[in-house]
Write a protein that holds these residues in place. Structure first.
Motif, PDB file in Angstrom:
ATOM      1  N   LEU A  33       0.823  -1.211   0.000  1.00 42.87           N
ATOM      2  CA  LEU A  33       0.000   0.000   0.000  1.00 42.87           C
ATOM      3  C   LEU A  33       0.862   1.268   0.000  1.00 42.87           C
ATOM      4  O   LEU A  33       2.010   1.253   0.454  1.00 42.87           O
ATOM      5  CB  LEU A  33      -0.909   0.010   1.234  1.00 42.87           C
ATOM      6  CG  LEU A  33      -1.822  -1.212   1.385  1.00 42.87           C
ATOM      7  CD1 LEU A  33      -2.700  -1.075   2.632  1.00 42.87           C
ATOM      8  CD2 LEU A  33      -2.695  -1.397   0.147  1.00 42.87           C
ATOM      9  N   SER A  34       0.273   2.342  -0.470  1.00 44.90           N
ATOM     10  CA  SER A  34       0.955   3.640  -0.516  1.00 44.90           C
ATOM     11  C   SER A  34       1.077   4.219   0.892  1.00 44.90           C
ATOM     12  O   SER A  34       0.609   3.627   1.863  1.00 44.90           O
ATOM     13  CB  SER A  34       0.141   4.599  -1.366  1.00 44.90           C
ATOM     14  OG  SER A  34      -1.113   4.812  -0.742  1.00 44.90           O
ATOM     15  N   ASN A  35       1.662   5.383   1.006  1.00 39.67           N
ATOM     16  CA  ASN A  35       1.706   6.101   2.280  1.00 39.67           C
ATOM     17  C   ASN A  35       0.315   6.170   2.894  1.00 39.67           C
ATOM     18  O   ASN A  35      -0.675   6.245   2.168  1.00 39.67           O
ATOM     19  CB  ASN A  35       2.185   7.541   2.058  1.00 39.67           C
ATOM     20  CG  ASN A  35       3.682   7.569   1.831  1.00 39.67           C
ATOM     21  OD1 ASN A  35       4.381   6.618   2.162  1.00 39.67           O
ATOM     22  ND2 ASN A  35       4.158   8.646   1.279  1.00 39.67           N
ATOM     23  N   VAL A  41      -0.112   0.058  -4.470  1.00 46.55           N
ATOM     24  CA  VAL A  41       0.928   0.523  -5.389  1.00 46.55           C
ATOM     25  C   VAL A  41       1.763  -0.622  -5.959  1.00 46.55           C
ATOM     26  O   VAL A  41       2.568  -0.410  -6.856  1.00 46.55           O
ATOM     27  CB  VAL A  41       1.880   1.564  -4.748  1.00 46.55           C
ATOM     28  CG1 VAL A  41       1.158   2.866  -4.479  1.00 46.55           C
ATOM     29  CG2 VAL A  41       2.519   1.022  -3.482  1.00 46.55           C
ATOM     30  N   ALA A  42       1.578  -1.834  -5.442  1.00 51.67           N
ATOM     31  CA  ALA A  42       2.284  -2.976  -6.026  1.00 51.67           C
ATOM     32  C   ALA A  42       1.510  -4.245  -5.726  1.00 51.67           C
ATOM     33  O   ALA A  42       0.869  -4.356  -4.677  1.00 51.67           O
ATOM     34  CB  ALA A  42       3.697  -3.074  -5.473  1.00 51.67           C
ATOM     35  N   SER A 252       5.215  16.573   0.322  1.00 59.67           N
ATOM     36  CA  SER A 252       3.775  16.778   0.523  1.00 59.67           C
ATOM     37  C   SER A 252       3.145  15.506   1.056  1.00 59.67           C
ATOM     38  O   SER A 252       3.663  14.415   0.854  1.00 59.67           O
ATOM     39  CB  SER A 252       3.118  17.175  -0.791  1.00 59.67           C
ATOM     40  OG  SER A 252       3.041  16.063  -1.651  1.00 59.67           O
ATOM     41  N   ARG A 253       2.047  15.670   1.750  1.00 62.90           N
ATOM     42  CA  ARG A 253       1.325  14.526   2.317  1.00 62.90           C
ATOM     43  C   ARG A 253      -0.172  14.798   2.353  1.00 62.90           C
ATOM     44  O   ARG A 253      -0.599  15.917   2.596  1.00 62.90           O
ATOM     45  CB  ARG A 253       1.744  14.284   3.771  1.00 62.90           C
ATOM     46  CG  ARG A 253       3.105  13.692   3.968  1.00 62.90           C
ATOM     47  CD  ARG A 253       3.140  12.204   3.663  1.00 62.90           C
ATOM     48  NE  ARG A 253       4.472  11.673   3.842  1.00 62.90           N
ATOM     49  CZ  ARG A 253       5.485  11.863   3.011  1.00 62.90           C
ATOM     50  NH1 ARG A 253       5.299  12.567   1.911  1.00 62.90           N
ATOM     51  NH2 ARG A 253       6.664  11.368   3.250  1.00 62.90           N
ATOM     52  N   SER A 254      -0.914  13.719   2.133  1.00 70.03           N
ATOM     53  CA  SER A 254      -2.332  13.761   2.481  1.00 70.03           C
ATOM     54  C   SER A 254      -2.419  13.433   3.967  1.00 70.03           C
ATOM     55  O   SER A 254      -1.658  12.620   4.464  1.00 70.03           O
ATOM     56  CB  SER A 254      -3.102  12.715   1.690  1.00 70.03           C
ATOM     57  OG  SER A 254      -2.963  12.961   0.321  1.00 70.03           O
ATOM     58  N   PHE A 255      -3.358  14.027   4.656  1.00 72.70           N
ATOM     59  CA  PHE A 255      -3.454  13.793   6.094  1.00 72.70           C
ATOM     60  C   PHE A 255      -4.315  12.584   6.383  1.00 72.70           C
ATOM     61  O   PHE A 255      -5.247  12.297   5.647  1.00 72.70           O
ATOM     62  CB  PHE A 255      -4.082  15.015   6.791  1.00 72.70           C
ATOM     63  CG  PHE A 255      -3.461  16.319   6.379  1.00 72.70           C
ATOM     64  CD1 PHE A 255      -2.092  16.421   6.214  1.00 72.70           C
ATOM     65  CD2 PHE A 255      -4.247  17.433   6.166  1.00 72.70           C
ATOM     66  CE1 PHE A 255      -1.517  17.623   5.835  1.00 72.70           C
ATOM     67  CE2 PHE A 255      -3.684  18.637   5.788  1.00 72.70           C
ATOM     68  CZ  PHE A 255      -2.314  18.729   5.614  1.00 72.70           C
ATOM     69  N   GLY A 256      -4.009  11.893   7.476  1.00 78.77           N
ATOM     70  CA  GLY A 256      -4.848  10.797   7.926  1.00 78.77           C
ATOM     71  C   GLY A 256      -6.272  11.279   8.210  1.00 78.77           C
ATOM     72  O   GLY A 256      -7.236  10.642   7.854  1.00 78.77           O
ATOM     73  N   THR A 401       1.425  11.403  12.395  1.00 78.29           N
ATOM     74  CA  THR A 401       2.303  10.339  11.915  1.00 78.29           C
ATOM     75  C   THR A 401       1.557   9.475  10.904  1.00 78.29           C
ATOM     76  O   THR A 401       0.356   9.235  11.048  1.00 78.29           O
ATOM     77  CB  THR A 401       2.764   9.457  13.087  1.00 78.29           C
ATOM     78  OG1 THR A 401       3.098  10.301  14.173  1.00 78.29           O
ATOM     79  CG2 THR A 401       3.959   8.644  12.696  1.00 78.29           C
ATOM     80  N   MET A 402       2.297   9.040   9.912  1.00 79.00           N
ATOM     81  CA  MET A 402       1.706   8.259   8.855  1.00 79.00           C
ATOM     82  C   MET A 402       1.122   6.954   9.372  1.00 79.00           C
ATOM     83  O   MET A 402       1.683   6.353  10.270  1.00 79.00           O
ATOM     84  CB  MET A 402       2.806   7.933   7.851  1.00 79.00           C
ATOM     85  CG  MET A 402       2.350   7.949   6.474  1.00 79.00           C
ATOM     86  SD  MET A 402       3.612   7.673   5.242  1.00 79.00           S
ATOM     87  CE  MET A 402       5.032   7.080   6.044  1.00 79.00           C
ATOM     88  N   LYS A 403       0.014   6.562   8.758  1.00 76.51           N
ATOM     89  CA  LYS A 403      -0.557   5.265   9.083  1.00 76.51           C
ATOM     90  C   LYS A 403       0.251   4.194   8.353  1.00 76.51           C
ATOM     91  O   LYS A 403       0.406   4.240   7.142  1.00 76.51           O
ATOM     92  CB  LYS A 403      -2.022   5.246   8.623  1.00 76.51           C
ATOM     93  CG  LYS A 403      -2.849   4.159   9.238  1.00 76.51           C
ATOM     94  CD  LYS A 403      -4.328   4.395   8.927  1.00 76.51           C
ATOM     95  CE  LYS A 403      -4.946   3.108   8.450  1.00 76.51           C
ATOM     96  NZ  LYS A 403      -6.201   3.315   7.722  1.00 76.51           N
ATOM     97  N   ARG A 404       0.817   3.263   9.090  1.00 77.02           N
ATOM     98  CA  ARG A 404       1.604   2.170   8.469  1.00 77.02           C
ATOM     99  C   ARG A 404       1.359   0.927   9.297  1.00 77.02           C
ATOM    100  O   ARG A 404       2.235   0.474  10.036  1.00 77.02           O
ATOM    101  CB  ARG A 404       3.100   2.502   8.491  1.00 77.02           C
ATOM    102  CG  ARG A 404       3.476   3.645   7.612  1.00 77.02           C
ATOM    103  CD  ARG A 404       4.918   4.040   7.844  1.00 77.02           C
ATOM    104  NE  ARG A 404       5.812   3.510   6.824  1.00 77.02           N
ATOM    105  CZ  ARG A 404       7.137   3.678   6.848  1.00 77.02           C
ATOM    106  NH1 ARG A 404       7.705   4.311   7.824  1.00 77.02           N
ATOM    107  NH2 ARG A 404       7.876   3.206   5.880  1.00 77.02           N
TER     108      ARG A 404
END
Length: 422
Positions: A33-35, A41-42, A252-256, A401-404
């Motif tokens: 998955l993407s950010n 994405v793959a 740049s980032r989209s926000f959670g 913080t990014m969701k991962r």
DNA sequence: TCTGGGGTCCTAGGACCC
DNA sequence: TCTGGGGTCCTAGGACCC
């Protein structure tokens, strides 16, 4: 002597990286998955076979993931970058002239190789060596131009009879392949151009190869003219071994979740600037121009939409996070609107130039002072294992913080994350 | 509820110049 | 009625790529 390019491209790169360290999922369907765990994405070949499309939002395939026990990973760029380096180093050992084109593919100059052995044999040698040294499966396409090499690689992936390697130096073979290849598979022809080409009756790669280059240049651009020449075996695009210096740095980032609080946005923008400035210094560049942009979500139709950007130029090019942050925050003041539900923000640094040759401002009484030392120290701390240092304007770590949720370990870059064999 | 990020190149059109 | 011609530079936006 005629030029031959090879395009070496890893198969399902991110998914393959994840599988390499997880023999238990070797034959399972895998998606990466993407950010923010946003979209796919793959996909491994098993996931492709299930009909999962590139770019679909993760939440839309939730049921499928459950039903087929698909293994899901968050992107682990540290792992992918390291695996990429290993593959590229292997290629560089096999051929003197290599252009690393992206994280998972490289162009290789194979001119004169056919004096030593048949091209296809060399292709299989590349494929086998990369597999042996790194575990990564690649396909190899070979042809007299980069665009045809791309096409050869596409065919090597698509048709199992090639066993992953295709020598497309023969003219008759080129035309045969192009006749059965849709024009959108040609490098440089995307969705928009495909529609416009179809209106001119051009639907296959061969239609495009046989089109009038001058006429299409008028309809489209010089890029299209070059593509046509390349499809006809005339090489217009050279191998570029040295990575050209960057022209822009974007963060740049989209926000959670949506941001409505200006204070939070200031912290986010400060954080993007800090990261962009780090990249800038890593490239040994200074920038003369900074842009800040904020916007609502394009996907929320029917809701209020707002998007704006502002930029400013520096009298003296800089790589100082403090200078950049100050500028960015006052730009944010200009474009900020209360009551808007923001979904994304970013900063862009442009007008990059060498650190060594910064043009001084005639009226600037401010000495270049400790800026260099301070930034160097900051970078040293942040690349060390001791800890992190950041500016107060970035706030505490961090509401955003990014969701991962499906991150794999740093198998190749941290001792503690080494897989254990029992 | 939930939809990535980071790049490049090209062109058209406006501002400005003589 | 009719309003030059030629050039440069810059920017915004569109298209593509992975």
């Amino acid at each position: 002597m005629s030029t031959v390019f090879a395009l070496v491209d890893c198969n399902n790169f991110y998914a393959s990286c994840e599988k390499l360290f997880r023999p238990d999922i070797k034959h399972r369907a895998v998606v990466v998955l993407s950010n923010n765990d946003g979209c796919v994405v793959a996909r491994s070949k098993e996931a492709k076979a299930l009909g999962i499309k590139m770019g679909v939002p993760a939440f839309q395939i939730k049921d499928m993931i459950h039903k087929h026990s698909i293994v899901v990973f968050s992107s682990n760029y540290t792992l992918y970058a390291d695996m990429s380096n290993r593959v590229m180093q292997t290629l560089e050992a096999l051929a003197p002239r290599v252009e690393v084109y992206s994280i998972d593919e490289a162009f290789v100059d194979l001119t004169s190789v056919d004096r030593v052995m048949p091209l296809a044999d060399f292709g299989y040698q590349v494929k086998d060596t990369v597999a042996q040294y790194t575990g990564m499966a690649v396909c190899v396409g070979m042809a007299p131009s980069k665009t045809l090499a791309k096409l050869a690689n596409y065919a090597a992936k698509k048709y199992p009879a090639t066993r992953g390697v295709l020598d497309l130096t023969d003219k008759t073979r080129q035309r045969k392949l192009m006749a059965i290849t849709p024009v959108n598979e040609v490098w440089g022809v995307g969705g928009k151009l495909t529609t416009r080409l179809a209106a001119l009756g051009i639907t296959s790669a061969l239609d495009l190869a046989d089109a009038n280059p001058k006429q299409l240049r008028k309809h489209f651009s010089v890029v299209m003219e070059k593509t046509i020449s390349e499809l006809n075996g005339e090489s217009c695009l050279e191998l570029e071994m040295e990575a050209p210096t960057k022209q822009q740095i974007l963060c740049s980032r989209s926000f959670g979740e949506v941001v409505t609080d200006k204070h939070i946005m200031q912290q986010l923008v400060s954080g993007y600037i800090a990261r962009a400035a780090e990249k800038l210094r890593f490239e040994r560049q200074c920038c003369g121009h900074v842009q800040v942009f904020i916007r609502t979500s394009f996907f929320r139709q029917g809701t209020f939409q707002y998007s704006n950007a502002a930029s400013t130029r520096f009298p003296v090019k800089t790589d100082d996070t403090r200078v950049l942050t100050r500028a960015a925050l006052s730009l944010l003041d200009v474009i900020w609107k209360d009551g808007v539900r923001y979904a994304k923000a970013g900063v862009m640094l442009t007008e990059l130039g060498d650190q060594g040759v910064v043009q001084q401002d005639l009226f600037d009484t401010h000495k270049p002072d400790g800026s260099k030392k301070l930034m160097a120290l900051l970078d040293r701390i942040n690349t060390s294992t001791y800890g992190k240092a950041w500016f107060a304007s970035q706030g505490q770590q961090s509401p955003w913080t990014m969701k991962r949720e499906h991150l794999s370990p740093a198998y190749t870059t941290q001792w503690m994350a080494l897989p254990v064999v029992r």
